[in-house]
Scaffold this active site. Structure first.
Site, mmCIF file in Angstrom:
data_model
loop_
_atom_site.group_PDB
_atom_site.id
_atom_site.type_symbol
_atom_site.label_atom_id
_atom_site.label_comp_id
_atom_site.label_asym_id
_atom_site.label_seq_id
_atom_site.Cartn_x
_atom_site.Cartn_y
_atom_site.Cartn_z
ATOM 1 N N LYS A 15 12.280 -26.222 -74.796
ATOM 2 C CA LYS A 15 12.856 -26.863 -73.597
ATOM 3 C C LYS A 15 13.947 -25.974 -73.005
ATOM 4 O O LYS A 15 14.015 -25.766 -71.788
ATOM 5 C CB LYS A 15 13.413 -28.239 -73.968
ATOM 6 N N GLN A 30 17.233 -35.355 -78.805
ATOM 7 C CA GLN A 30 15.958 -35.114 -79.492
ATOM 8 C C GLN A 30 15.760 -36.121 -80.628
ATOM 9 O O GLN A 30 16.627 -36.276 -81.484
ATOM 10 C CB GLN A 30 15.939 -33.672 -80.037
ATOM 11 N N ASP A 44 14.511 -38.528 -70.027
ATOM 12 C CA ASP A 44 13.478 -38.840 -71.026
ATOM 13 C C ASP A 44 12.923 -40.253 -70.790
ATOM 14 O O ASP A 44 11.932 -40.651 -71.397
ATOM 15 C CB ASP A 44 14.102 -38.752 -72.426
#
Ligand code: NDP
Length: 293
Positions: A51, A95, A118
Site C-alpha cells: 500500500k 491494518q 477502508d
C-alpha cells in the site's frame, strides 16, 4: 473461459487516480494515506508495504506507522486521533487483524468517518446500506464489483451467491450487489458455515463469490456450467517445489472449475490488486471531498 485479470483492471483504476491526483495538485492538495501496522505479522507487513509503495508511485503522501504488538488500546486511540487531526492525511487504515488484546471495533470507531477509506466505520457501513454515495465502501467488495463492471459481466437480475458473511467482505459485498445500478441489481444469497447443502446453494449461482479462507474449498460440485466465479480467498499453502516453500492459492480449486466457467478470477492477480487500487481511489475521493471538488 475468460480470465478476469484484476491486475489489469487495477491499472484502469490507477489511471483514474492519476487524473484525480493532477486535479487535486492544481487545486493545491496532495492526497495522503496513513497506514497503521501493530505488531510484526509478516502477511500484514507485506500488505502495508505494498500500500505504501503504491501511494508513493502515485505521488501521494504516504505515512506508514509501526507500533509494537503490546501497544495499549488507549495509545492506539491517541495515535488515531492525531491522524484524524492531521491536515495532510485524507485516509486512515488500521491494518487488521490487531493483536488479541486490542479491540478492532473500538479502534475503527475512533477513525473520523471522512477519513475511513477502508469503509468499516458504522457511519460508512450505514451509508453503504442506504446507498449514500458520500460514504466509503470497503475496498475488497468494491474491487469485486468494479471487476465485474469492467469485464462487461451483467449483474442485473442475476443470482449471486456469496460464501462468507464477514463485514470486511461477504456482508458488504451483498449490500453492494443488492443495491441499484451498475454491478448491482442482483438477487443475492449469502451462505456461511451453517448453510445446509452448500454445494446445491452454490450451483444456483450465476455469479459465485468465495470469501471463506479455506484453500481450494470450492470445487466442481459447487459451480454450474457457465457461472462467473470471483475468488476472494488468499491462503498460503506449503509447496516444496516453490522457491519459498509455499505459495498463495484461493478458496476456489481453479484448475478443477475453470473450464466450466464463463469467467473466473485468478489467485494471485485477481481480487488482491483490486483491493489496493480501491484503497487508493477512496483516498483520492476523500481528498477531493475535502477540497470541495
Ligand atoms: P472470515 O474468516 O472473517 O470469514 C470467513 C467466512 O467464511 C465466514 O462467514 C464463515 O462462516 C465462512 N466459512 C468458513 N468455513 C466455511 C464452510 N466450511 N462452509 C461455508 N462457509 C464457511 O474471513 P474474511 O471474510 O476476512 O476473508 C475471507 C478470505 O478472503 C480469506 O482467505 C482472506 O485472506 C481473504 N481476503 C482477501 C482479500 C483480498 O484483498 N483479496 C481481502 C480480505 C480478505 P461463519 O460466519 O459461519 O463462521
Amino acid at each position: 473461459m475468460k480470465l478476469i485479470e484484476g491486475k489489469k483492471i487495477a491499472e484502469a483504476v490507477y489511471a483514474e487516480c492519476v487524473v484525480g491526483f493532477h486535479e487535486l495538485k492544481a487545486a493545491g492538495y496532495q492526497p495522503g494515506l496513513a497506514v497503521v501496522l501493530i505488531g510484526d505479522d509478516p502477511a500484514s507487513k507485506a500488505y502495508v508495504g505494498s500500500k505504501d509503495r503504491k501511494c508513493r508511485e502515485l505521488g501521494m503522501h504516504s505515512v506508514k506507522i509501526e507500533r509494537p504488538a503490546d501497544i495499549s488500546q488507549e495509545d492506539l486511540h491517541v495515535l488515531i486521533e492525531e491522524l484524524n487531526q492531521d491536515e495532510k492525511i485524507h485516509g486512515i487504515l488500521v491494518q487488521m487483524p490487531l493483536p488479541d488484546h486490542l479491540s478492532e471495533e473500538e479502534a475503527i470507531l475512533r477513525i473520523d468517518p471522512a477519513k475511513d477509506v477502508d469503509g468499516l466505520h458504522p457511519t460508512n457501513l450505514g451509508k453503504l446500506a442506504m446507498e449514500d454515495p458520500t460514504g466509503f465502501a470497503p475496498c475488497t467488495p468494491s474491487g469485486c464489483q468494479r471487476m465485474l463492471i469492467e469485464s462487461g459481466l451483467e449483474t442485473s437480475g442475476k443470482n449471486v451467491v456469496i460464501v462468507g458473511r464477514s463485514l470486511l467482505v461477504g456482508k458488504s459485498l451483498a449490500l453492494l450487489m443488492m443495491g441499484k445500478g451498475a454491478g448491482a441489481d442482483a438477487t443475492v444469497t449469502v451462505a456461511h458455515s451453517r448453510t445446509k447443502d452448500l454445494a446445491a446453494v452454490c450451483r444456483e449461482a450465476d455469479i459465485l463469490v468465495a470469501a471463506i479462507g479455506r484453500p481450494h474449498f470450492i470445487g466442481t460440485e459447487h459451480v454450474k456450467d457457465g457461472a462467473v466465479v470471483i475468488d476472494v480467498g488468499i491462503n498460503r499453502i506449503d509447496d516444496p517445489t516453490a522457491k519459498r516453500g509455499s505459495r498463495l492459492v484461493g478458496d476456489v480449486d481453479f484448475d478443477a472449475v475453470a473450464d466450466r466457467c464463463e469467467a473466473i478470477t485468478p489467485v494471485p492477480g485477481g481480487v488482491g490488486p483490486m483491493t489496493i487500487a480501491m484503497l487508493m481511489a477512496n483516498t483520492i475521493r476523500s481528498c477531493r471531498m475535502k477540497a470541495g471538488l
